[in-house]
Scaffold this active site. Structure first.
Site, PDB file in Angstrom:
ATOM      1  CG  ASN A   6      28.064  56.339  57.974  1.00  0.00           C
ATOM      2  OD1 ASN A   6      28.604  57.321  58.492  1.00  0.00           O
ATOM      3  ND2 ASN A   6      28.751  55.282  57.567  1.00  0.00           N
ATOM      4  N   GLY A  12      29.474  49.094  51.496  1.00  0.00           N
ATOM      5  CA  GLY A  12      28.674  49.302  50.287  1.00  0.00           C
ATOM      6  C   GLY A  12      29.255  50.342  49.354  1.00  0.00           C
ATOM      7  CG  ASP A  70      30.203  55.746  52.667  1.00  0.00           C
ATOM      8  OD1 ASP A  70      30.894  56.592  52.081  1.00  0.00           O
ATOM      9  OD2 ASP A  70      29.880  55.847  53.866  1.00  0.00           O
ATOM     10  CB  ILE A 106      23.965  48.389  54.803  1.00  0.00           C
ATOM     11  CG1 ILE A 106      25.160  47.718  54.108  1.00  0.00           C
ATOM     12  CG2 ILE A 106      24.081  48.198  56.316  1.00  0.00           C
ATOM     13  CD1 ILE A 106      26.428  48.557  54.076  1.00  0.00           C
TER      14      ILE A 106
END
Ligand code: ADP
Length: 190
Positions: free
Chosen positions: A43, A51, A53, A143
């Site tokens: 992000n 997720g 990340d 997401i």
């Protein structure tokens, strides 16, 4: 059409066909893939998240976040569609390329261009850092809610087009976490 244009079009078509042989679609966990660079669907804060990340930061350890902090201090995060590169901590990859996919229902328009840009910018950064092999997750399809079928077409088209022009990258691996993305990308790769 001039003969030279016909030859040039044939060469382009041939390069696209050749590029298909440098693309692999597998099912698995991207944190375990030993390539030069794995791509993170990050992000814009670059400070980690859920997720893929979260999985990358958990498996790679704190060194990745340290590198991200340095980038944030310098340029204040990463814009949607852009990419930045860090070390990979304990991961088997050499680098992590963090790119920020578009939120599908963000109402910002141009989501397709932004998603394509994630793949292009990540590949450019890989080439700039002499990476020969790179693995992608299915950016924005978790997401961020991008419809998986549309995202698969954009991902595959963008990578094929890039590979047709670029001869440094030897292999692009699409690492799918779920059957739906695997089936869609496999279909698009053929
Ligand atoms: P985004 O915010 O860009 O949607 P997510 O991490 O929520 O990012 O999801 C992106 C994709 O990554 C999803 O298809 C999800 O299933 C997949 N994913 C999640 N964990 C992993 C992993 N460890 N390896 C590969 N793909 C993963």
């Amino acid at each position: 059409m001039r003969k030279i244009d016909i030859i040039s079009n044939q060469k382009k078509a041939w390069n696209v066909i050749l590029s298909m042989h440098r693309i692999k679609v597998i099912k698995g966990d991207i944190t375990s893939i030993a390539v030069d660079a794995i791509v993170n669907a990050a992000n814009s804060s670059l400070m980690g998240g859920g997720g893929v990340d979260g999985a990358i930061h958990r498996a790679g350890g704190p060194a990745i976040l340290e590198d991200c902090r340095k980038i944030v201090a310098k340029q204040g995060g990463c814009k949607t569609g852009a990419a930045v590169i860090t070390g990979a901590g304990r991961l088997p990859a050499k680098y992590v390329i963090h790119t920020v996919g578009p939120v599908y229902n963000s109402g910002k328009g141009k989501v397709a261009e932004l998603l394509a840009s994630c793949y292009q910018e990540s590949l450019k950064l890989a080439v700039a850092n002499h990476c020969k092999t790179i693995a992608f997750p299915s950016i924005s399809t978790g997401i961020y809610g991008y419809p998986k079928a549309q995202a698969a077409v954009i991902a595959m088209d963008t990578v094929k087009t890039f590979l047709a022009e670029d001869h440094e990258i030897e292999e692009v691996v699409f690492v799918c976490f779920d059957d739906e993305n695997y089936d869609l990308l496999k279909k698009e790769s053929g």
